[in-house]
Design a protein around this motif. Structure first.
Motif, short mmCIF file in Angstrom:
data_model
loop_
_atom_site.label_atom_id
_atom_site.label_comp_id
_atom_site.label_asym_id
_atom_site.label_seq_id
_atom_site.Cartn_x
_atom_site.Cartn_y
_atom_site.Cartn_z
N SER A 181 43.33 32.78 19.19
CA SER A 181 43.30 31.34 18.96
C SER A 181 44.47 30.66 19.67
O SER A 181 45.15 31.25 20.52
N TRP A 182 44.74 29.42 19.28
CA TRP A 182 45.77 28.61 19.94
C TRP A 182 47.14 29.26 19.92
O TRP A 182 47.93 29.05 20.84
N MET A 183 47.45 30.07 18.88
CA MET A 183 48.80 30.61 18.77
C MET A 183 49.10 31.67 19.84
O MET A 183 50.25 32.06 19.99
N GLU A 184 48.08 32.11 20.56
CA GLU A 184 48.28 33.02 21.68
C GLU A 184 47.97 32.35 23.01
O GLU A 184 48.01 33.00 24.06
N ASN A 185 47.67 31.07 22.96
CA ASN A 185 47.28 30.32 24.16
C ASN A 185 48.49 29.58 24.71
O ASN A 185 48.83 28.48 24.28
N PHE A 186 49.15 30.23 25.68
CA PHE A 186 50.29 29.64 26.38
C PHE A 186 49.91 29.43 27.84
O PHE A 186 48.91 30.00 28.31
N PRO A 187 50.67 28.64 28.58
CA PRO A 187 50.33 28.47 30.01
C PRO A 187 50.21 29.77 30.77
O PRO A 187 49.46 29.86 31.75
N TRP A 188 50.91 30.82 30.31
CA TRP A 188 50.89 32.09 31.02
C TRP A 188 49.87 33.08 30.48
O TRP A 188 49.79 34.20 30.97
N THR A 198 36.12 23.20 22.07
CA THR A 198 37.04 22.19 21.54
C THR A 198 37.17 22.21 20.03
O THR A 198 38.11 21.66 19.48
N GLY A 199 36.25 22.83 19.34
CA GLY A 199 36.27 22.83 17.89
C GLY A 199 37.17 23.91 17.31
O GLY A 199 37.66 24.80 18.01
N GLN A 200 37.38 23.79 16.01
CA GLN A 200 38.16 24.80 15.29
C GLN A 200 37.20 25.83 14.70
O GLN A 200 36.29 25.49 13.96
N ARG A 201 37.43 27.08 15.03
CA ARG A 201 36.60 28.13 14.47
C ARG A 201 37.11 28.51 13.09
O ARG A 201 38.31 28.74 12.91
N PRO A 202 36.23 28.60 12.09
CA PRO A 202 36.67 29.02 10.76
C PRO A 202 37.24 30.44 10.80
O PRO A 202 36.83 31.26 11.62
N MET A 203 38.18 30.71 9.92
CA MET A 203 38.77 32.05 9.87
C MET A 203 37.70 33.08 9.50
O MET A 203 36.85 32.84 8.63
N VAL A 204 37.75 34.20 10.16
CA VAL A 204 36.85 35.30 9.84
C VAL A 204 37.28 35.93 8.52
O VAL A 204 38.40 35.73 8.05
N ASP A 205 36.41 36.72 7.97
CA ASP A 205 36.72 37.48 6.76
C ASP A 205 37.42 38.76 7.20
O ASP A 205 36.79 39.69 7.70
N ARG A 232 46.03 24.23 21.48
CA ARG A 232 46.75 23.06 21.03
C ARG A 232 47.62 22.59 22.19
O ARG A 232 47.62 23.19 23.27
N SER A 233 48.38 21.53 21.97
CA SER A 233 49.19 20.99 23.06
C SER A 233 50.28 21.97 23.48
O SER A 233 50.78 22.76 22.67
N ASP A 234 50.65 21.92 24.75
CA ASP A 234 51.73 22.78 25.23
C ASP A 234 53.05 22.45 24.55
O ASP A 234 53.90 23.34 24.37
N ASP A 235 53.25 21.20 24.16
CA ASP A 235 54.48 20.86 23.45
C ASP A 235 54.60 21.67 22.16
O ASP A 235 55.68 22.17 21.81
N GLU A 236 53.48 21.82 21.46
CA GLU A 236 53.49 22.57 20.20
C GLU A 236 53.69 24.06 20.44
O GLU A 236 54.49 24.71 19.75
N THR A 237 52.96 24.61 21.39
CA THR A 237 53.07 26.06 21.61
C THR A 237 54.41 26.44 22.24
O THR A 237 54.95 27.50 21.93
N LEU A 238 54.97 25.57 23.06
CA LEU A 238 56.28 25.88 23.64
C LEU A 238 57.37 25.76 22.59
O LEU A 238 58.38 26.48 22.66
#
Length: 260
Positions: A181-188, A198-205, A232-238
Motif C-alpha cells: 500500500s501507500w506506506m511502501e510507495n516512495f519515489p524510489w 485511486t481508491g482505498q482497498r479494505p484491509m484483508v483478513d 499518498r502524497s510524497d510530502d507524507e511519505t517523505l
C-alpha cells in the motif's frame, strides 16, 4: 630502474589509497584498504535484509530497496559502512505471483550466518541488521544464538517499518496501511508509467491470509495490496521516511547493550 620505479610507484599509490578518506558508506563504493582504515577507529556496520516478492503495483524489490536505502541514509552522517542487501528472503506464500522468489528458512539462516561470520572475521563487532521483510523473522530468533557464540559481538535486529516511532508515524498519517500500500510507495519504489488505482482497498483478513495456501492466497489477494490507499502524497511519505531514518540512526548511536 624500471622495476624499482614501478615498485616505488606502486607502494606510493598503495599508501595514498590507504589514507584516502572514506566519502561513501556503501561497501560497494569502497575498497578493502578503506575498510581496513575504517576498522582502525570504528567497528560498526549495517547488513540490510530484503526479499524479492510481489508488492502489488510497486517494484518486486521493494523490500530490498527500502532497507538498503534506509541504512545508507541513516549511516551517511556517521560514516558507517553498509553492506549490500541480501535480496532474497523467506516468502513461500507469494510463490504464485510471478517473480517472487523464496528461500527455505534453513537456507536463509545459513546464508545470514555465513555473512555475519565473515563480517566478524573482518573486524566488525557491532552489526545492525535492517530488515525489510516480515518473512525474515527467523533471523531475529537466530541472532541471540549467533551472539552467544560470538560474545565479543553485538547484533541489533531492526524491523524498520514497524519500529515504534515509524509505526506511530504511519498511524498518524493513515492507519489503513499494509503490504503493497501507500506506506511502501516512495519515489524510489514505484514504477514509471504504471497507473495505480485511486481508491482505498479494505484491509484483508490477516488470519485468513496466514491460513491460505499460495494458490488460494493469490486468488484472495487479487493485486497483492493488503489494504489501504495505493499512494499518498510524497510530502507524507517523505515525512514518514525521515522518522524511519532518525529511528534507525538512533540505534547506531546508542549503547549497543553496554551498561554505562
Amino acid at each position: 630502474m624500471w622495476q624499482r620505479n614501478d615498485r616505488q610507484d606502486s607502494e606510493q599509490q598503495l599508501t595514498i589509497l590507504r589514507l584516502t578518506p572514506i566519502h561513501h558508506v556503501r561497501i560497494s563504493d569502497m575498497n578493502w584498504m578503506q575498510v581496513e582504515q575504517y576498522l582502525q577507529h570504528d567497528d560498526r556496520a549495517i547488513l540490510p535484509l530484503g526479499s524479492t516478492e510481489q508488492h502489488s503495483y510497486l517494484r518486486l524489490t521493494v523490500d530490498c530497496i527500502l532497507p538498503e536505502r534506509l541504512a545508507v541514509d541513516a549511516a551517511q552522517p556517521l560514516g558507517i559502512p553498509v553492506f549490500p542487501v541480501l535480496p532474497y528472503g523467506v516468502t513461500p506464500y507469494f510463490k504464485e505471483f510471478p517473480g517472487s522468489i523464496s528461500l527455505r528458512v534453513d537456507t536463509h539462516l545459513r546464508v545470514v550466518k555465513d555473512i555475519l561470520d565473515g563480517m566478524a572475521h573482518s573486524g566488525f563487532r557491532r552489526i545492525l541488521i535492517v530488515n525489510g521483510h516480515g518473512g525474515n523473522s527467523a533471523v531475529q530468533q537466530y541472532v541471540p544464538e549467533w551472539t552467544a557464540e560470538h560474545p565479543d559481538c553485538r547484533v541489533i535486529f531492526h524491523n524498520w517499518w514497524n519500529a515504534p516511532d515509524t509505526w506511530a508515524k504511519v498511524q498518524t498519517i493513515d492507519p489503513v496501511a499494509s503490504h503493497g500500500s501507500w506506506m511502501e510507495n516512495f519515489p524510489w519504489t514505484r514504477l514509471p508509467g504504471v497507473e495505480l488505482p485511486t481508491g482505498q482497498r479494505p484491509m484483508v483478513d490477516l488470519a485468513r491470509v496466514r491460513a491460505l495456501d499460495p494458490v488460494s492466497l493469490r486468488a484472495y489477494l487479487g493485486d497483492g495490496n493488503y489494504g489501504g490507499l495505493y499512494q499518498r502524497s510524497d510530502d507524507e511519505t517523505l515525512a514518514l521516511w525521515q522518522v524511519a531514518v532518525e529511528e534507525t540512526r538512533a540505534l547506531l548511536e546508542g549503547s549497543w547493550g553496554d551498561v554505562s
